[in-house]
Design a protein around this motif. Structure first.
Motif, short mmCIF file in Angstrom:
data_model
loop_
_atom_site.label_atom_id
_atom_site.label_comp_id
_atom_site.label_asym_id
_atom_site.label_seq_id
_atom_site.Cartn_x
_atom_site.Cartn_y
_atom_site.Cartn_z
N GLY A 27 1.01 -1.25 0.21
CA GLY A 27 0.03 -0.08 -0.10
C GLY A 27 0.78 1.19 -0.26
N VAL A 28 0.25 2.22 0.23
CA VAL A 28 0.89 3.84 0.16
C VAL A 28 1.06 4.15 1.74
N TRP A 29 1.91 4.55 1.96
CA TRP A 29 2.13 4.95 3.63
C TRP A 29 2.84 6.30 3.36
N GLU A 85 5.70 3.55 -0.97
CA GLU A 85 4.73 2.69 -1.81
C GLU A 85 5.17 1.19 -1.98
N LEU A 86 4.69 0.34 -1.61
CA LEU A 86 4.87 -1.07 -1.62
C LEU A 86 4.12 -2.09 -2.28
N ALA A 121 10.36 9.26 11.08
CA ALA A 121 9.37 9.62 10.43
C ALA A 121 8.32 8.45 10.52
N LEU A 122 6.86 9.19 10.65
CA LEU A 122 6.07 8.36 11.04
C LEU A 122 5.15 8.09 10.12
N LEU A 123 5.01 7.14 9.29
CA LEU A 123 3.88 6.90 8.23
C LEU A 123 2.79 6.15 8.45
N ILE A 124 1.62 6.71 7.86
CA ILE A 124 0.33 6.19 8.23
C ILE A 124 -0.20 5.73 6.69
N ARG A 125 -1.14 4.80 6.53
CA ARG A 125 -1.50 4.39 5.43
C ARG A 125 -2.37 5.77 5.06
N GLN A 126 -2.05 5.76 3.59
CA GLN A 126 -2.62 7.07 3.08
C GLN A 126 -4.33 6.94 3.00
N GLY A 141 12.96 0.30 10.09
CA GLY A 141 11.94 0.62 10.86
C GLY A 141 10.86 -0.48 11.42
N THR A 142 9.72 -0.09 12.37
CA THR A 142 9.02 -0.95 12.93
C THR A 142 7.61 -0.70 12.46
N ASN A 143 6.92 -1.84 12.36
CA ASN A 143 5.23 -1.58 12.02
C ASN A 143 4.56 -2.02 13.19
N ASP A 144 3.26 -1.27 13.51
CA ASP A 144 2.18 -1.95 13.95
C ASP A 144 1.11 -2.08 12.87
N SER A 145 0.05 -2.22 13.25
CA SER A 145 -1.11 -2.48 12.23
C SER A 145 -1.27 -1.42 12.04
N ASN A 146 -1.08 -0.09 12.27
CA ASN A 146 -1.65 1.08 11.91
C ASN A 146 -0.68 2.01 11.23
N ALA A 147 0.78 1.93 11.64
CA ALA A 147 1.65 2.64 11.10
C ALA A 147 2.99 2.13 11.07
N ILE A 148 3.97 2.70 10.24
CA ILE A 148 5.29 2.44 10.11
C ILE A 148 6.30 3.72 10.97
#
Length: 158
Positions: free
Chosen positions: A38-40, A53-54, A130-135, A106-113
């Motif tokens: 998806g896009v983060w 984008e992965l 950086a805190l990335l969230i699904r777009q 990085g690290t990932n939980d269900s809502n953010a990277i």
């Protein structure tokens, strides 16, 4: 004497309960490449904006727009190299002129990277978080906030 036995018994019981409950706690299942597809998007600590984008194989593109870049993007080809429970590491190749040499993890939980860009051109490498969230989550959250804001009574300016 009886109070010591009672205290020892209660302590033993408490330790047993803690031991049993600790065994019931299971570590989270590792994320798969498909789950991370998806896009983060999100900002980093320097105010840059990142878009990762992965695809389902863990391959994709990282775009970084620095505040002082006058609209220029640093583009990188990325591939998810390793997933260790929630820890992520990427292989990175710059594809745009002027893109800094970086390493990415990085690290990932269900809502953010929580992504860390290590800038290799600064000595031993300087890490920028950086805190990335699904777009899609970000867009729906912004819509909800806008709708909630329109329901609030107007506040006079101070």
């Amino acid at each position: 004497m009886k109070s010591r036995r009672l205290l020892a018994s209660l302590t033993g019981l408490a330790l047993l309960l803690v031991s049993v409950s600790a065994q019931a706690i299971k570590p989270p299942m590792p994320r798969s490449r498909a789950q991370l597809a998806g896009v983060w998007v999100g900002p980093d600590a320097w105010g840059s904006v990142l878009r990762l984008e992965l695809n389902s194989e863990g391959q994709g593109l990282l775009a970084v727009r620095d505040l002082d870049s006058k609209g220029d993007l640093a583009l990188y080809k990325v591939e998810l190299a390793k997933i260790n429970i929630n820890d992520l590491s990427f292989s990175v190749s710059p594809i745009s002129n002027g893109a800094a040499r970086i390493a990415l993890s990085g690290t990932n939980d269900s809502n953010a990277i929580n992504l860390v860009r290590y800038l290799k051109d600064f000595g031993d490498g300087y890490g920028v978080h950086a805190l990335l969230i699904r777009q899609s989550d970000l867009q729906s959250g912004l819509r909800d906030l806008k709708a909630a804001g329109s329901k609030l009574p107007a506040q006079p300016a101070r």
